[in-house]
Design a protein around this motif. Structure first.
Motif, PDB file in Angstrom:
ATOM      1  N   VAL A   1      11.541  -2.225   1.373  1.00  9.53           N
ATOM      2  CA  VAL A   1      12.301  -3.072   0.447  1.00  9.53           C
ATOM      3  C   VAL A   1      11.719  -2.963  -0.954  1.00  9.53           C
ATOM      4  CG1 VAL A   1      12.852  -5.453  -0.156  1.00  9.53           C
ATOM      5  CG2 VAL A   1      13.111  -4.683   2.200  1.00  9.53           C
ATOM      6  N   ILE A   2      10.386  -3.141  -1.098  1.00  4.57           N
ATOM      7  CA  ILE A   2       9.751  -3.095  -2.419  1.00  4.57           C
ATOM      8  C   ILE A   2       9.752  -1.662  -2.950  1.00  4.57           C
ATOM      9  CG2 ILE A   2       7.621  -3.542  -3.682  1.00  4.57           C
ATOM     10  CD1 ILE A   2       6.986  -5.718  -1.632  1.00  4.57           C
ATOM     11  N   GLN A   3       9.425  -0.676  -2.080  1.00  2.00           N
ATOM     12  CA  GLN A   3       9.373   0.721  -2.524  1.00  2.00           C
ATOM     13  C   GLN A   3      10.720   1.204  -3.024  1.00  2.00           C
ATOM     14  OE1 GLN A   3      10.272   3.768  -0.190  1.00  2.00           O
ATOM     15  NE2 GLN A   3      10.151   4.929  -2.100  1.00  2.00           N
ATOM     16  N   THR A   4      11.808   0.734  -2.392  1.00  5.32           N
ATOM     17  CA  THR A   4      13.144   1.145  -2.823  1.00  5.32           C
ATOM     18  C   THR A   4      13.441   0.628  -4.225  1.00  5.32           C
ATOM     19  OG1 THR A   4      13.905   1.147  -0.530  1.00  5.32           O
ATOM     20  CG2 THR A   4      15.588   1.041  -2.235  1.00  5.32           C
ATOM     21  N   MET A   5      13.068  -0.662  -4.509  1.00  4.91           N
ATOM     22  CA  MET A   5      13.323  -1.213  -5.832  1.00  4.91           C
ATOM     23  C   MET A   5      12.451  -0.523  -6.889  1.00  4.91           C
ATOM     24  SD  MET A   5      15.733  -3.253  -5.482  1.00  4.91           S
ATOM     25  CE  MET A   5      16.615  -3.943  -4.110  1.00  4.91           C
ATOM     26  N   VAL A   6      11.187  -0.156  -6.543  1.00  2.71           N
ATOM     27  CA  VAL A   6      10.327   0.556  -7.481  1.00  2.71           C
ATOM     28  C   VAL A   6      10.897   1.953  -7.748  1.00  2.71           C
ATOM     29  CG1 VAL A   6       8.037   1.597  -7.742  1.00  2.71           C
ATOM     30  CG2 VAL A   6       8.268  -0.743  -6.871  1.00  2.71           C
ATOM     31  N   GLU A   7      11.375   2.598  -6.691  1.00  2.00           N
ATOM     32  CA  GLU A   7      11.982   3.916  -6.853  1.00  2.00           C
ATOM     33  C   GLU A   7      13.198   3.864  -7.772  1.00  2.00           C
ATOM     34  OE1 GLU A   7      13.833   7.499  -4.031  1.00  2.00           O
ATOM     35  OE2 GLU A   7      12.988   5.689  -3.153  1.00  2.00           O
ATOM     36  N   ASN A   8      13.974   2.772  -7.659  1.00  2.00           N
ATOM     37  CA  ASN A   8      15.145   2.606  -8.529  1.00  2.00           C
ATOM     38  C   ASN A   8      14.714   2.439  -9.983  1.00  2.00           C
ATOM     39  OD1 ASN A   8      18.186   1.934  -8.694  1.00  2.00           O
ATOM     40  ND2 ASN A   8      17.220   0.229  -9.768  1.00  2.00           N
ATOM     41  N   SER A   9      13.590   1.702 -10.223  1.00  2.00           N
ATOM     42  CA  SER A   9      13.094   1.518 -11.591  1.00  2.00           C
ATOM     43  C   SER A   9      12.663   2.853 -12.197  1.00  2.00           C
ATOM     44  CB  SER A   9      11.919   0.533 -11.598  1.00  2.00           C
ATOM     45  OG  SER A   9      12.350  -0.756 -11.216  1.00  2.00           O
ATOM     46  N   ILE A  10      11.901   3.664 -11.415  1.00  2.00           N
ATOM     47  CA  ILE A  10      11.438   4.961 -11.928  1.00  2.00           C
ATOM     48  C   ILE A  10      12.620   5.877 -12.219  1.00  2.00           C
ATOM     49  CG2 ILE A  10      10.171   7.052 -11.278  1.00  2.00           C
ATOM     50  CD1 ILE A  10       8.190   5.269  -9.806  1.00  2.00           C
ATOM     51  N   LYS A  11      13.606   5.832 -11.344  1.00  2.00           N
ATOM     52  CA  LYS A  11      14.747   6.734 -11.492  1.00  2.00           C
ATOM     53  C   LYS A  11      15.573   6.406 -12.720  1.00  2.00           C
ATOM     54  CE  LYS A  11      18.668   8.542  -8.886  1.00  2.00           C
ATOM     55  NZ  LYS A  11      19.404   8.515  -7.609  1.00  2.00           N
TER      56      LYS A  11
ATOM     57  N   GLU B   1       0.836  -1.199   0.000  1.00  2.00           N
ATOM     58  CA  GLU B   1       0.000   0.000   0.000  1.00  2.00           C
ATOM     59  C   GLU B   1       0.870   1.247   0.000  1.00  2.00           C
ATOM     60  OE1 GLU B   1      -3.302   0.617  -0.246  1.00  2.00           O
ATOM     61  OE2 GLU B   1      -3.351  -1.501  -0.836  1.00  2.00           O
ATOM     62  N   HIS B   2       1.942   1.226   0.757  1.00  2.00           N
ATOM     63  CA  HIS B   2       2.887   2.348   0.745  1.00  2.00           C
ATOM     64  C   HIS B   2       3.509   2.508  -0.632  1.00  2.00           C
ATOM     65  CE1 HIS B   2       6.118   5.039   1.872  1.00  2.00           C
ATOM     66  NE2 HIS B   2       7.003   4.151   1.418  1.00  2.00           N
ATOM     67  N   THR B   3       3.858   1.372  -1.264  1.00  2.00           N
ATOM     68  CA  THR B   3       4.443   1.437  -2.600  1.00  2.00           C
ATOM     69  C   THR B   3       3.431   1.985  -3.612  1.00  2.00           C
ATOM     70  OG1 THR B   3       5.831  -0.468  -2.064  1.00  2.00           O
ATOM     71  CG2 THR B   3       5.604   0.072  -4.382  1.00  2.00           C
ATOM     72  N   ARG B   4       2.168   1.540  -3.454  1.00  2.00           N
ATOM     73  CA  ARG B   4       1.115   2.048  -4.344  1.00  2.00           C
ATOM     74  C   ARG B   4       0.959   3.577  -4.156  1.00  2.00           C
ATOM     75  NH1 ARG B   4      -2.968  -1.185  -6.170  1.00  2.00           N
ATOM     76  NH2 ARG B   4      -2.619  -2.587  -4.401  1.00  2.00           N
ATOM     77  N   ASN B   5       1.024   4.056  -2.929  1.00  2.00           N
ATOM     78  CA  ASN B   5       0.927   5.482  -2.629  1.00  2.00           C
ATOM     79  C   ASN B   5       2.080   6.252  -3.264  1.00  2.00           C
ATOM     80  OD1 ASN B   5      -0.460   7.643  -0.947  1.00  2.00           O
ATOM     81  ND2 ASN B   5       1.612   7.778  -0.131  1.00  2.00           N
ATOM     82  N   TYR B   6       3.297   5.620  -3.178  1.00  2.00           N
ATOM     83  CA  TYR B   6       4.473   6.255  -3.782  1.00  2.00           C
ATOM     84  C   TYR B   6       4.309   6.352  -5.304  1.00  2.00           C
ATOM     85  CZ  TYR B   6       9.210   6.632  -5.630  1.00  2.00           C
ATOM     86  OH  TYR B   6      10.325   7.005  -6.354  1.00  2.00           O
ATOM     87  N   LEU B   7       3.810   5.264  -5.938  1.00  2.00           N
ATOM     88  CA  LEU B   7       3.610   5.278  -7.394  1.00  2.00           C
ATOM     89  C   LEU B   7       2.561   6.324  -7.806  1.00  2.00           C
ATOM     90  CD1 LEU B   7       3.695   1.439  -8.064  1.00  2.00           C
ATOM     91  CD2 LEU B   7       5.361   3.113  -8.890  1.00  2.00           C
ATOM     92  N   ARG B   8       1.528   6.514  -6.954  1.00  2.00           N
ATOM     93  CA  ARG B   8       0.516   7.541  -7.279  1.00  2.00           C
ATOM     94  C   ARG B   8       1.119   8.936  -7.226  1.00  2.00           C
ATOM     95  NH1 ARG B   8      -3.050   9.235 -10.503  1.00  2.00           N
ATOM     96  NH2 ARG B   8      -4.591  10.678  -9.570  1.00  2.00           N
ATOM     97  N   ILE B   9       2.013   9.166  -6.247  1.00  2.00           N
ATOM     98  CA  ILE B   9       2.696  10.466  -6.173  1.00  2.00           C
ATOM     99  C   ILE B   9       3.491  10.722  -7.449  1.00  2.00           C
ATOM    100  CG2 ILE B   9       4.510  11.741  -4.970  1.00  2.00           C
ATOM    101  CD1 ILE B   9       3.596  10.384  -2.400  1.00  2.00           C
ATOM    102  N   GLN B  10       4.192   9.661  -7.942  1.00  2.00           N
ATOM    103  CA  GLN B  10       4.993   9.827  -9.147  1.00  2.00           C
ATOM    104  C   GLN B  10       4.100  10.027 -10.373  1.00  2.00           C
ATOM    105  OE1 GLN B  10       7.993  10.427  -9.170  1.00  2.00           O
ATOM    106  NE2 GLN B  10       8.905   9.487  -7.343  1.00  2.00           N
ATOM    107  N   GLN B  11       2.915   9.394 -10.379  1.00  2.00           N
ATOM    108  CA  GLN B  11       1.990   9.617 -11.499  1.00  2.00           C
ATOM    109  C   GLN B  11       1.447  11.049 -11.500  1.00  2.00           C
ATOM    110  OE1 GLN B  11      -1.011   6.498 -11.244  1.00  2.00           O
ATOM    111  NE2 GLN B  11      -0.067   5.440 -13.000  1.00  2.00           N
TER     112      GLN B  11
END
Length: 573
Positions: A467-477, A431-441
């Motif tokens: 752990v998951i949010q960090t890997m997603v952040e790396n993908s977006i970056k 859910e935190h990762t989903r929230n982070y992805l919405r911020i980036q959208q």
């Protein structure tokens, strides 16, 4: 060979080998001495009895030879035998007178041959039989022998070789029979074979020892039942004696007659022979027994006093090597040196246990401090970018987006502030990762899409936070590109009863080859400006929390882009 080495290198083996090397040669010498002494006694007894057998068989042969010579002379020179032949010119008086003279002639000679039972003359023409009498036997016995000899001469002449002492079997007895024939008149002699061994009844062969006769095929003539019951082997050749017997052991000797086709055997119990060993030989046997008892007693004492305490120490040290700090040597009455050693060992184990507990607690404290530090590195990572997003939105007066952005940022930082714990639920992390992805959208609309797949039953599983949010952040970056829309997918699966797999994948350009090489050899990717510090941070936290019980794999899948697969143990909240 490696398994046998500890045995050969043990104190018990070396001690036993040392004692054996000392006492062993003495025991071997004693055994050889005993064997030699027994062989000497056997040889002496066998030689003595062989001489006796040889002497007696010579006497028998001389007697048989003398009787044979007399029968030859009587058959060749006595004219009265002529009257017993078939001749019609002789009257009855002449026949009877000739018989009377022949009876006196053989009767006077039989006294010179005591070995022989009887000398006889048999006329098959007139079926007339005359013989000398041995009055040592009963009349019934003499009549029985006479009847059996007449039956052999009448019905079984093929059992006897003329001019040779032959063994014949009557209905009840075995005989040595010799005769010469002239015109159907047989002149000969016989002897009951039981009589030949009667002198040996007065010789002491021991309780079960005896003398007996056999034919040339070594089939016993006398003592047949005894030979069969004791399973005596009579066919030995080339030796002065042989050891034989099933229940009792006997020394067997034999001599062959030169005049007759028979053997004279003697059996002497080996126990009787060994009883004649010298007194010192028995003392030597006692020394042998005492040496063995001493060896066993010495090993028992050394094992009780020396080897068992050492074995207890060795066993305790093996348990200590396996990590058992509760092991202690028992307090038992023992030698002073071992009591001191046991006490020092127990004291040393107590100190090692206390030291290890202190080291373990210090290690836990260091791990906690390092985890706190790593998580603090993550908390401010997104802070400055978030402020820039709100500032830019306020500049363009996008109030609705600012409201949604503020709400997402509030949820984001609320999660960040509670993420000081070591584990969170998989549902909260996604859910935190989903929230982070919405911020980036909201920040970069229409530039990427995302998909999150979480089975409901796995939502309560524990994982380290961010752990998951960090890997997603790396993908977006690193995969973000304004010219091409990217997709990010997160999939959680249960691979086995003990592990879950989290797969994070994007459709970007993937990891550079040099980055994959460094990741493969576990080399740090962080640079001076903080590039890729998140990946190193995640790997380090997983290693601290799970040690070797987790895996993280980085790869580029063809047509997909960068792929990260994390395998961690299942732990429910």
């Amino acid at each position: 060979m490696k398994q046998l080495k500890p045995i050969f290198n043990s104190l018990l083996f070396k001690l036993f080998l040392s004692v054996v090397l000392i006492i062993g040669p003495l025991i071997i010498i004693h055994i050889v001495n005993n064997y030699y002494a027994v062989q000497v006694i056997r040889s002496q007894v066998a030689q003595s009895n062989n001489n006796m057998l040889n002497l007696y068989i010579d006497q028998i042969d001389n007697s048989l030879e003398g009787v044979g010579n007399y029968i030859f002379q009587l058959n060749a020179n006595n004219t009265d035998l002529y009257y017993l032949q078939e001749n019609e010119s002789f009257d009855l008086n002449e026949y009877e007178e000739a018989k009377l003279r022949l009876f006196y002639a053989i009767g006077s000679q039989s006294e010179f041959y005591p070995t022989i039972d009887s000398i006889f003359i048999y006329s098959s023409t007139y079926d007339d039989f005359m013989n000398t009498q041995n009055y040592a036997d009963s009349y019934t016995h003499r009549l029985e022998e006479k009847t059996e000899i007449i039956q052999v001469l009448r019905d079984k002449p093929d059992q006897v070789s003329e001019g040779k002492w032959s063994i014949v079997k009557g209905e009840n007895n075995y005989y040595l029979l010799y005769y010469l024939t002239t015109d159907r008149v047989k002149v000969g002699a016989w002897v009951n074979m039981d009589k030949l061994i009667q002198p040996f009844k007065y010789i002491d062969f021991g309780e079960n020892g005896r003398a007996f006769l056999t034919n040339s095929e070594f089939q016993p003539i006398t003592s047949r039942n005894f030979i069969q019951e004791e399973n005596i082997n009579l066919t030995f050749t080339g030796n002065k004696y042989a050891i034989t017997g099933k229940n009792d052991r006997f020394v067997a000797m034999k001599e062959k007659s030169k005049m007759g086709d028979f053997y004279l055997f003697a059996l002497i119990p080996e126990s009787e022979i060994l009883e004649k060993l010298p007194f010192l030989q028995r003392i030597s046997s006692l020394v042998y027994a005492v040496a063995i008892i001493f060896l066993l007693f010495f090993i028992f004492i050394m094992r009780k006093v020396f080897l068992q305490p050492i074995n207890r120490i060795v066993t305790a040290m093996k348990k200590l090597r396996k990590g058992d700090l509760e092991v202690r040597l028992p307090v038992q009455p023992n030698s002073t040196e071992f009591e001191v050693m046991n006490d020092n060992f127990n004291h040393m184990i107590s100190e090692i246990r206390g030291l290890k507990i202190n080291v373990y607690e210090e290690k836990l404290n260091l791990q906690r401090a390092e985890l706190k530090h790593l998580q603090l590195q993550i908390n401010p990572h997104f802070f400055l970018n978030s402020l820039n997003i709100i500032y830019n939105l306020a500049t363009v007066k996008e109030y609705e987006i600012i409201q949604e952005m503020s709400k997402c940022l509030a949820n984001y930082f609320r999660y960040m502030f509670r993420s000081n714990s070591y584990f969170v639920s998989l549902h909260d992390e996604l859910e935190h990762t989903r929230n982070y992805l919405r911020i980036q959208q909201l920040r970069f609309p229409d530039t990427f899409g995302y998909d999150i797949d979480l089975p409901k039953e796995l939502g309560d599983c524990k994982i380290p936070p961010l752990v998951i949010q960090t890997m997603v952040e790396n993908s977006i970056k690193h995969a973000f590109n304004f010219d091409k829309k990217i997709d990010i997918s997160i999939a959680v699966k249960q691979e086995s009863t003990n592990y879950i797999t989290i797969k994070i994948q994007d459709t970007g350009e993937g990891f550079p080859e040099e980055v994959l090489e460094k990741l493969a050899i576990d080399e740090s990717l962080s640079s001076v400006d903080g590039e890729r510090i998140g990946i190193w941070n995640v790997k380090r936290r997983l290693a601290l929390l799970y040690e070797d019980n987790t895996k993280i794999h980085f790869t580029n899948e063809e047509g997909k882009g960068a792929t990260v697969i994390i395998q961690i143990p299942i732990e429910s909240i």
